[in-house]
Design an enzyme around this catalytic site. Structure first.
Site, PDB file in Angstrom:
ATOM      1  N   ARG A 237      64.400  -9.224 -11.730  1.00 55.28           N
ATOM      2  CA  ARG A 237      64.038  -8.516 -12.535  1.00 55.28           C
ATOM      3  C   ARG A 237      63.209  -7.591 -11.808  1.00 55.28           C
ATOM      4  O   ARG A 237      62.756  -7.796 -10.770  1.00 55.28           O
ATOM      5  CB  ARG A 237      62.775  -9.208 -13.500  1.00 55.28           C
ATOM      6  N   GLU A 266      63.390   0.458 -17.110  1.00 61.43           N
ATOM      7  CA  GLU A 266      64.725   0.566 -17.477  1.00 61.43           C
ATOM      8  C   GLU A 266      64.918   1.325 -18.538  1.00 61.43           C
ATOM      9  O   GLU A 266      64.183   0.990 -19.545  1.00 61.43           O
ATOM     10  CB  GLU A 266      65.549  -0.822 -17.354  1.00 61.43           C
ATOM     11  N   HIS A 285      71.767  -2.337 -14.128  1.00 62.99           N
ATOM     12  CA  HIS A 285      71.317  -3.928 -14.658  1.00 62.99           C
ATOM     13  C   HIS A 285      72.584  -4.294 -15.370  1.00 62.99           C
ATOM     14  O   HIS A 285      72.891  -4.429 -16.491  1.00 62.99           O
ATOM     15  CB  HIS A 285      70.240  -3.671 -15.901  1.00 62.99           C
TER      16      HIS A 285
HETATM   17  P1  NAP Z   1      66.885 -20.562 -12.387  1.00 58.34           P
HETATM   18  O1  NAP Z   1      67.722 -21.546 -12.205  1.00 58.34           O
HETATM   19  O2  NAP Z   1      65.470 -21.080 -13.481  1.00 58.34           O
HETATM   20  O3  NAP Z   1      65.962 -20.424 -11.062  1.00 58.34           O
HETATM   21  C1  NAP Z   1      64.884 -19.853 -10.702  1.00 58.34           C
HETATM   22  C2  NAP Z   1      64.249 -20.315  -9.384  1.00 58.34           C
HETATM   23  O4  NAP Z   1      62.984 -19.657  -9.044  1.00 58.34           O
HETATM   24  C3  NAP Z   1      64.036 -21.857  -9.447  1.00 58.34           C
HETATM   25  O5  NAP Z   1      64.556 -22.504  -8.389  1.00 58.34           O
HETATM   26  C4  NAP Z   1      62.612 -21.875  -9.366  1.00 58.34           C
HETATM   27  O6  NAP Z   1      61.991 -22.870  -8.946  1.00 58.34           O
HETATM   28  C5  NAP Z   1      62.183 -20.424  -8.784  1.00 58.34           C
HETATM   29  N1  NAP Z   1      60.759 -19.955  -8.934  1.00 58.34           N
HETATM   30  C6  NAP Z   1      60.316 -20.082 -10.216  1.00 58.34           C
HETATM   31  N2  NAP Z   1      59.164 -19.424  -9.989  1.00 58.34           N
HETATM   32  C7  NAP Z   1      58.842 -19.302  -8.643  1.00 58.34           C
HETATM   33  C8  NAP Z   1      57.517 -18.875  -7.882  1.00 58.34           C
HETATM   34  N3  NAP Z   1      56.656 -18.491  -8.318  1.00 58.34           N
HETATM   35  N4  NAP Z   1      57.758 -19.008  -6.554  1.00 58.34           N
HETATM   36  C9  NAP Z   1      58.887 -19.355  -6.186  1.00 58.34           C
HETATM   37  N5  NAP Z   1      59.972 -19.918  -6.560  1.00 58.34           N
HETATM   38  C10 NAP Z   1      59.981 -19.739  -8.109  1.00 58.34           C
HETATM   39  O7  NAP Z   1      67.080 -19.373 -12.934  1.00 58.34           O
HETATM   40  P2  NAP Z   1      68.669 -18.472 -12.724  1.00 58.34           P
HETATM   41  O8  NAP Z   1      69.662 -18.813 -13.640  1.00 58.34           O
HETATM   42  O9  NAP Z   1      69.090 -18.739 -11.021  1.00 58.34           O
HETATM   43  O10 NAP Z   1      68.137 -16.968 -12.925  1.00 58.34           O
HETATM   44  C11 NAP Z   1      67.057 -16.458 -12.191  1.00 58.34           C
HETATM   45  C12 NAP Z   1      66.644 -15.001 -12.777  1.00 58.34           C
HETATM   46  O11 NAP Z   1      67.530 -14.005 -12.700  1.00 58.34           O
HETATM   47  C13 NAP Z   1      66.366 -15.110 -14.455  1.00 58.34           C
HETATM   48  O12 NAP Z   1      65.228 -15.541 -14.600  1.00 58.34           O
HETATM   49  C14 NAP Z   1      66.849 -13.587 -14.682  1.00 58.34           C
HETATM   50  O13 NAP Z   1      65.456 -12.930 -14.551  1.00 58.34           O
HETATM   51  C15 NAP Z   1      67.467 -13.009 -13.570  1.00 58.34           C
HETATM   52  N6  NAP Z   1      68.746 -12.557 -13.878  1.00 58.34           N
HETATM   53  C16 NAP Z   1      69.343 -11.185 -13.777  1.00 58.34           C
HETATM   54  C17 NAP Z   1      70.331 -10.825 -14.270  1.00 58.34           C
HETATM   55  C18 NAP Z   1      70.724  -9.510 -13.968  1.00 58.34           C
HETATM   56  O14 NAP Z   1      71.494  -9.047 -14.884  1.00 58.34           O
HETATM   57  N7  NAP Z   1      70.334  -8.834 -13.044  1.00 58.34           N
HETATM   58  C19 NAP Z   1      71.398 -11.796 -14.859  1.00 58.34           C
HETATM   59  C20 NAP Z   1      70.828 -13.156 -14.750  1.00 58.34           C
HETATM   60  C21 NAP Z   1      69.869 -13.304 -14.366  1.00 58.34           C
HETATM   61  P3  NAP Z   1      62.438 -24.471  -9.164  1.00 58.34           P
HETATM   62  O15 NAP Z   1      63.759 -24.746  -8.824  1.00 58.34           O
HETATM   63  O16 NAP Z   1      61.358 -25.313  -8.298  1.00 58.34           O
HETATM   64  O17 NAP Z   1      61.803 -24.459 -10.651  1.00 58.34           O
END
Ligand code: NAP
Length: 322
Positions: A237, A266, A285
């Site tokens: 994000r 955005e 995006h």
């Molecule tokens: P996820 O599986 O929940 O992974 C997020 C990771 O970040 C988890 O491993 C979490 O740790 C870690 N985390 C959370 N807060 C943290 C902090 N303060 N410090 C360090 N690590 C932290 O989510 P995901 O499916 O990979 O997606 C991640 C993000 O990508 C989404 O939230 C979304 O905003 C973004 N996204 C963007 C697009 C795009 O179109 N560009 C598409 C999809 C997703 P733990 O494992 O310990 O909980």
């Protein structure tokens, strides 16, 4: 009683039909000033809300007294007041997993494009500048064998890490809220502090969700720690990265380049200084934006909504105990 659903943004006919078999559906392919009043009326009656790019405020929840569930067509949910929804007993469902690999592909496309200067050199050819053999001013940087730093090692971070380690022989380091021993065993990835990661990585890839803790996680201090040859990739994000500091870091050569899918605001303004910098690759995006993945995300959201409104446990929910 047949429940009522408000569907926002374009949905495939098959998904709308699936919803209409069980619910009254008010569909708003576009939301604008012209249909804002009708949308508010529909929301007032609605038990379910489904759609992409929803921006929901507590005020909107006040105007939706019957709402039981919101099914967002996204994995990120920083645009929802989750605590407030939980307090009111409203479920929030998202679409994890189905977009993981596609978003990781986008991340790797940005790594490759920024390192090998793909858009810049494409423009060079199109504009008729390719008159002689290519020399050092147009060289890029290797990706294979380099160090890939993942800020966030969740589903998408791990999928980017696999591409790097298994496809490109990269060393993987990561900073994450919790260590991931299975990925360390699978990929040889090393857990480290954010500062260590910034200092040693050739590619710094941001995949943490946007939260109060991660807003502006990468700012001036972070860019000062990165190598001058390093490239920043953001597929999470926009506000996780302080954009003003990123622009300064690029303009003053603290880092070598950036591959961006997301921005603080955005759509990105056409006069953004980022777009004046040839070392920036800018995407609108499109992390999950393929035909296959967007269809899978919509189906996932429909399934979540159907389960929730039937009183069953939905496959994916953010505040499951709401
Ligand atoms: P996820 O599986 O929940 O992974 C997020 C990771 O970040 C988890 O491993 C979490 O740790 C870690 N985390 C959370 N807060 C943290 C902090 N303060 N410090 C360090 N690590 C932290 O989510 P995901 O499916 O990979 O997606 C991640 C993000 O990508 C989404 O939230 C979304 O905003 C973004 N996204 C963007 C697009 C795009 O179109 N560009 C598409 C999809 C997703 P733990 O494992 O310990 O909980």
């Amino acid at each position: 009683m047949r429940k009522r659903v408000v569907a926002v943004r374009r949905l495939h006919a098959a998904h709308l039909e699936q919803l209409k078999r069980e619910f009254y559906v008010d569909h708003f392919p576009d939301l604008d000033a012209g249909n804002a009043a009708r949308f508010r009326e529909a929301l007032y009656e609605a038990h379910g809300l489904i759609g992409g790019k929803l921006m929901v405020t507590p005020q909107m929840l006040d105007d939706a007294p019957n709402l039981e569930v919101i099914a967002t067509i996204s994995v990120g949910y920083d645009n929802f007041p989750v605590e407030e929804m939980t307090r009111r007993g409203i479920l929030l469902c998202n679409t994890p997993d189905v977009l993981t690999e596609t978003t990781a592909d986008t991340g790797f496309a940005l790594i490759m494009a920024a390192a090998r200067r793909v858009p810049e050199l494409d423009r060079f050819v199109r504009q008729g500048h390719w008159q002689m053999h290519i020399d050092e001013p147009h060289f890029g940087r290797d990706v294979h064998g380099k160090t890939l730093g993942l800020i966030g090692m969740g589903r998408i971070g791990a999928a980017v890490a696999r591409r790097g380690a298994l496809g490109f022989g990269m060393s993987v380091v990561y900073s994450n809220a919790s260590p991931k021993p299975h990925l360390e065993a699978e990929l040889g990835a090393q857990h480290c502090s954010l500062n260590e990661l910034l200092e040693c990585s050739d590619f710094v890839c941001v995949t943490v969700p946007l939260t109060n803790e991660t807003r502006h996680l990468i700012g001036r201090d972070a860019f000062r720690r990165m190598q001058r040859s390093a490239i920043l990739i953001n597929i999470a994000r926009g506000p996780v990265v302080e954009e003003g500091a990123l622009i300064q870091a690029l303009q003053e050569g603290w880092i070598a380049g950036a591959g961006l899918d997301v921005y603080e605001r955005e759509p990105l303004a056409a006069d953004s200084p980022l777009l004046q910098l040839p070392q920036v690759v800018a995407l609108p995006h499109i992390g999950s934006a393929t035909h296959e993945t967007r269809a899978a995300m919509a189906q996932c959201a429909v399934d979540n909504l159907l389960h929730a409104l039937r009183g069953e446990r939905p496959p994916n929910s953010v505040n499951g105990n709401a």
